[in-house]
Design an enzyme around this catalytic site. Structure first.
Site, mmCIF file in Angstrom:
data_model
loop_
_atom_site.group_PDB
_atom_site.id
_atom_site.type_symbol
_atom_site.label_atom_id
_atom_site.label_comp_id
_atom_site.label_asym_id
_atom_site.label_seq_id
_atom_site.Cartn_x
_atom_site.Cartn_y
_atom_site.Cartn_z
ATOM 1 N N GLU A 195 -15.363 -31.128 -31.998
ATOM 2 C CA GLU A 195 -15.854 -29.929 -31.328
ATOM 3 C C GLU A 195 -14.952 -28.757 -31.668
ATOM 4 O OE1 GLU A 195 -16.951 -29.523 -26.874
ATOM 5 O OE2 GLU A 195 -14.989 -28.676 -27.140
ATOM 6 N N GLU A 255 -9.549 -22.157 -17.126
ATOM 7 C CA GLU A 255 -8.416 -22.584 -16.301
ATOM 8 C C GLU A 255 -7.941 -23.975 -16.722
ATOM 9 O OE1 GLU A 255 -11.202 -21.176 -15.024
ATOM 10 O OE2 GLU A 255 -10.210 -19.256 -14.686
HETATM 11 C C1 LIG Z 1 -24.106 -23.335 -21.138
HETATM 12 C C2 LIG Z 1 -23.550 -24.643 -20.700
HETATM 13 C C3 LIG Z 1 -23.875 -25.803 -21.389
HETATM 14 C C4 LIG Z 1 -23.387 -27.043 -20.971
HETATM 15 N N1 LIG Z 1 -23.757 -28.169 -21.652
HETATM 16 C C5 LIG Z 1 -23.342 -29.396 -21.208
HETATM 17 C C6 LIG Z 1 -23.811 -30.592 -21.823
HETATM 18 O O1 LIG Z 1 -24.584 -30.551 -22.788
HETATM 19 N N2 LIG Z 1 -23.405 -31.783 -21.329
HETATM 20 C C7 LIG Z 1 -22.540 -31.867 -20.265
HETATM 21 O O2 LIG Z 1 -22.181 -32.965 -19.893
HETATM 22 N N3 LIG Z 1 -22.078 -30.748 -19.647
HETATM 23 C C8 LIG Z 1 -22.468 -29.516 -20.083
HETATM 24 N N4 LIG Z 1 -22.028 -28.362 -19.436
HETATM 25 C C9 LIG Z 1 -21.197 -28.500 -18.241
HETATM 26 C C10 LIG Z 1 -19.766 -28.044 -18.369
HETATM 27 O O3 LIG Z 1 -19.026 -28.971 -19.100
HETATM 28 C C11 LIG Z 1 -19.214 -27.830 -16.942
HETATM 29 O O4 LIG Z 1 -19.870 -26.717 -16.391
HETATM 30 C C12 LIG Z 1 -17.723 -27.591 -16.943
HETATM 31 O O5 LIG Z 1 -17.018 -28.755 -17.270
HETATM 32 C C13 LIG Z 1 -17.233 -27.076 -15.582
HETATM 33 O O6 LIG Z 1 -17.668 -27.870 -14.522
HETATM 34 P P1 LIG Z 1 -18.347 -27.193 -13.236
HETATM 35 O O7 LIG Z 1 -19.414 -26.306 -13.712
HETATM 36 O O8 LIG Z 1 -18.681 -28.276 -12.307
HETATM 37 O O9 LIG Z 1 -17.227 -26.268 -12.577
HETATM 38 P P2 LIG Z 1 -16.008 -26.753 -11.649
HETATM 39 O O10 LIG Z 1 -15.263 -27.830 -12.296
HETATM 40 O O11 LIG Z 1 -16.496 -26.954 -10.264
HETATM 41 O O12 LIG Z 1 -15.119 -25.423 -11.687
HETATM 42 C C14 LIG Z 1 -15.397 -24.230 -10.906
HETATM 43 C C15 LIG Z 1 -14.209 -23.299 -11.054
HETATM 44 O O13 LIG Z 1 -13.033 -23.934 -10.555
HETATM 45 C C16 LIG Z 1 -12.022 -23.952 -11.531
HETATM 46 N N5 LIG Z 1 -11.217 -25.180 -11.445
HETATM 47 C C17 LIG Z 1 -11.650 -26.469 -11.350
HETATM 48 N N6 LIG Z 1 -10.612 -27.315 -11.403
HETATM 49 C C18 LIG Z 1 -9.489 -26.559 -11.541
HETATM 50 C C19 LIG Z 1 -8.112 -26.840 -11.683
HETATM 51 N N7 LIG Z 1 -7.625 -28.099 -11.701
HETATM 52 N N8 LIG Z 1 -7.255 -25.794 -11.825
HETATM 53 C C20 LIG Z 1 -7.715 -24.511 -11.831
HETATM 54 N N9 LIG Z 1 -9.003 -24.189 -11.709
HETATM 55 C C21 LIG Z 1 -9.880 -25.192 -11.574
HETATM 56 C C22 LIG Z 1 -12.768 -23.894 -12.855
HETATM 57 O O14 LIG Z 1 -11.948 -23.421 -13.884
HETATM 58 C C23 LIG Z 1 -13.908 -22.961 -12.521
HETATM 59 O O15 LIG Z 1 -13.466 -21.639 -12.635
HETATM 60 C C24 LIG Z 1 -22.520 -27.117 -19.843
HETATM 61 C C25 LIG Z 1 -22.177 -25.942 -19.152
HETATM 62 C C26 LIG Z 1 -22.685 -24.713 -19.557
HETATM 63 C C27 LIG Z 1 -22.302 -23.490 -18.783
#
Ligand SMILES: Cc1cc2nc3c(=O)[nH]c(=O)nc-3n(C[C@H](O)[C@H](O)[C@H](O)COP(=O)(O)OP(=O)(O)OC[C@H]3O[C@@H](n4cnc5c(N)ncnc54)[C@H](O)[C@@H]3O)c2cc1C
Lengths: 391, 272
Positions: free
Chosen positions: A255, A375
């Site tokens: 990636e 983050e």
């Molecule tokens: C356009 C798009 C395509 C995607 N495609 C895929 C796909 O094909 N397959 C798949 O499996 N996933 C996919 N994803 C999912 C993506 O991997 C997740 O959105 C990402 O890992 C973040 O998880 P979350 O959205 O649950 O946010 P959360 O993990 O809930 O995070 C929310 C906020 O909290 C912060 N945060 C969380 N933990 C911490 C920490 N330890 N320290 C500091 N800050 C923290 C984050 O940085 C973020 O700002 C996609 C997402 C998008 C937007």
């Protein structure tokens, strides 16, 4: 479904992948793409259906001519040669704007680990379907309760007496799931990191429901995927029970090398477009626009230099690790700066016209979310590269 | 030169820079260990190594003159009028600083000169020389940034507040991560800096990274980083002064923007 059956009769490889240099390969790809430019041009229709159809068409043409098979192992239906050939092909495709660069590069996050982990003939049987554009695959990692904390995922796989596995749970944000024939799926088979197991699942298996999600930028590229008593044969397990976490980690180098190189190439085409559009707009003082465009260029140039060095290290046999978080941070920052700059130097274009810039701008907001958030990347840099200890 | 030889050379140079007083004495000591031959024979090894070490050790010498002179095909050892931000010019004397208090980094023997008076400004007008000078200063700025990051990192691990090292606080960690990423990015542009535009961009990236490092590291160091007793301020002064030399980040970035707008395309300099 033997892989060779998908290769056109009488196929002759256009170059020798093992001996061709990057420059020779590039020149040959360019000549071929120039020759076939008319047939491969992107349609005016910007819908996702049209985009996915175009992706299939481009892959099919590149596969039939052989280009799409370089850099993939012969055992998996490829034509061999180094990984960098895939970066070169993707660069040429992105530079011509033939398909959406992100969708094109999905192969890079799906195929390499499938090749290293699939049992027996599975990779050889399946990969050509993806490479030839006949199929789309998707990546089912994230869940409603498990985003950044991927290792907390709860979609369950339980083994039946006959050896097959039964999957129950839900995935979310699964890109192109509504178009996909297969899914690289992470499930839980035991507690902890070592209790995550990966499967290669047919999306038409009974019990799978795909519900597309509306996105902010109007391209509904991802979906929720529900699994209700979905039966998966044991042969479809990728690696052994508990190998899922290492599979997820192993895909990062691909990636973060080939995929990023494609994306950077694409962003450069958008920078050129911005330069042209800024010229016609002219609503700001020249020096202000010069400074803004220059800063976007500097950020893109920086990530391009970094990514080029990463590719070279990979080609020299290095194992890529946490240092690729630097590439990821530079890329997401540059991507957002570029579209912020478009909004600044083309005032009103994003708000008042349904332009490509609006889509670009809105989509770029996700760059600091997907593939590990901004983050999380900084946490990795602090912990692993600066050795600051636990937070 | 292979990796091992390079490592030995780096160790020798580091030793010279830390053991010798900066300025004229270091100029002489580097001449002694063969700087001129190294620059003439292996500039692609000499420049990154020597200039990043100047930054990391906090030493200084007037070698940027030699880089410009050599690139312009002139004999080294003299001085050249160097363009400075804002249309100014300076000369980097081959002597110790007079300490007249004019320059923010008082250790550097810089003297402002009148841009309109002919002060030997030939080499600086040569675009190849200017590019070589910018690349060298870029390495220096990255080295200075690394020195600041090192000080801030050590402090973050040593300093305890609220019952734990401040390195445990995410706000602190992310500032240091930000600094590291900026420096790594700038270094990548330096490794690709070959032509004029590449050197211009690399100097801009390095200046930006050093200024980011100054901002983040000073914050992480708290009150101690604001004292003249701590080493940080030397590096901050150096970064600010070097950023202006041969064009500052702001000017160079604007020039890059003007250039790609005039050409109507952004050159892709790094190739696979
Ligand atoms: C356009 C798009 C395509 C995607 N495609 C895929 C796909 O094909 N397959 C798949 O499996 N996933 C996919 N994803 C999912 C993506 O991997 C997740 O959105 C990402 O890992 C973040 O998880 P979350 O959205 O649950 O946010 P959360 O993990 O809930 O995070 C929310 C906020 O909290 C912060 N945060 C969380 N933990 C911490 C920490 N330890 N320290 C500091 N800050 C923290 C984050 O940085 C973020 O700002 C996609 C997402 C998008 C937007």
């Amino acid at each position: 479904m033997s892989p060779t059956s998908l290769v056109p009769a009488g196929f002759v490889p256009p170059v020798d992948g093992k001996t061709a240099t990057v420059e020779e390969f590039r020149a040959a790809v360019r000549a071929w793409l120039d020759e076939h430019a008319a047939g491969l041009a992107k349609p005016a229709d910007h819908s996702l259906d049209a985009e996915v159809a175009q992706l299939g068409k481009v892959r099919r043409a590149l596969f039939d001519a052989g280009w799409m098979r370089y850099g993939w192992p012969v055992e998996a239906g490829g034509l061999g040669g180094p990984d960098v050939l895939r970066a070169v092909l993707g660069e040429e495709v992105a530079a011509r704007d033939l398909t959406d660069a992100t969708n094109y590069s999905l192969v890079e996050v799906l195929a390499p680990t499938m090749i290293s982990y699939a049992k027996g003939e599975l990779a050889a049987e399946m990969l050509p379907w993806l490479l030839s554009g006949r199929e789309q695959w998707c990546q089912g990692f994230s869940e409603p309760g498990s985003g950044s904390d991927l290792a907390s995922l709860t979609t369950r796989a339980l083994q039946r007496e006959d050896g097959a596995w039964v999957v129950n749970g839900q995935k979310v944000w699964t890109s192109l799931a509504q178009y996909a024939q297969r899914c690289v799926l992470l499930t839980r088979t035991a507690p902890g990191h070592a209790g995550i197991t990966a499967f290669f699942v047919d999306m038409d298996t009974p019990g799978i429901t795909v519900r597309p999600l509306r996105t902010m930028h109007g391209v509904d590229e991802f979906a929720e995927v529900f699994f209700d008593d979905v039966v998966v044969p044991h042969e479809r397990m990728l690696g052994k029970e508990g190998d899922g976490w290492s599979l997820a980690m192993d895909l990062l180098p691909y990636e973060r090398s080939t995929c990023f190189w494609h994306r950077i190439t694409y962003l450069f085409t958008r920078l050129d477009r911005l330069v042209a559009d800024a010229d016609t707009d002219g609503s700001e003082p020249t020096a202000t626009t010069d400074a803004a465009v220059g800063a976007a260029y500097l950020a893109l140039h920086t990530v391009r230099c970094r990514s080029r060095n990463t590719q070279r290290r990979l080609a020299a046999g290095a194992n890529l690790g946490p240092e690729t978080s630097v590439d990821k941070i530079l890329l997401a920052t540059a991507e957002q700066l570029l579209s912020n700059t478009a909004r600044d130097v083309l005032p009103g274009v994003i708000e008042l016209a349904d332009s490509d810039w609006r889509t670009e701008y809105l989509y770029s907001r996700a760059a600091t979310i997907y593939g590990g958030t901004a983050e999380i990347q900084r946490n990795i840099v602090a912990r692993r590269l600066l050795n600051l200890g636990k937070d | 030169m292979d990796a091992e030889e390079r490592e030995l050379l780096a160790e020798a140079l580091r030793g010279t820079m830390t053991a010798t007083p900066a300025g004229a004495a270091l100029d002489a000591a580097l001449a002694e260990v063969g700087w001129e031959d190294l620059l003439a024979q292996e500039p692609e090894v000499a420049v990154p190594l020597v200039f990043s070490l100047l930054g990391e050790t906090g030493a200084h010498a007037s070698l940027v003159n030699d880089v410009l002179l050599a690139a312009a095909g002139q004999p080294v050892g003299g001085t050249v009028a160097l363009p400075y931000a804002g249309g100014r010019q300076v000369v980097w004397e081959r002597a110790d600083a007079g300490g007249d208090g004019g320059v923010l980094d008082a250790a550097l023997p810089l003297r402002a000169v009148d841009p309109d008076a002919a002060d030997g400004g030939k080499a600086a007008a040569d675009p190849v020389a200017l590019a070589a000078g910018r690349r060298a200063l870029g390495w220096w700025l990255v080295g200075t940034g690394r020195a600041m990051l090192d000080l801030a990192r050590t402090h973050a691990l040593d300093r305890t507040q609220f019952g734990k090292p401040i390195a445990a606080f995410q706000a602190v960690r992310h500032r240091l991560a930000e600094t590291y990423v900026a420096l790594e990015g700038a270094e990548a542009t330096l490794t690709v800096a070959e032509d004029e535009l590449g050197c211009l961009l690399a100097k801009a990236a390095a200046g930006q990274a050093a200024l980011d490092a100054a901002r983040h590291c000073q914050q992480v160091l708290g009150g101690i980083g604001f004292t003249a007793e701590h080493a940080l301020h030397h590096h901050i002064r150096r970064a600010l002064v070097l950023d202006g030399l041969l064009g500052n980040t702001r000017e160079l970035t604007r020039q890059a923007g003007a250039l790609i707008r005039a050409q109507r395309a952004a050159p892709r300099l790094a190739q696979l």
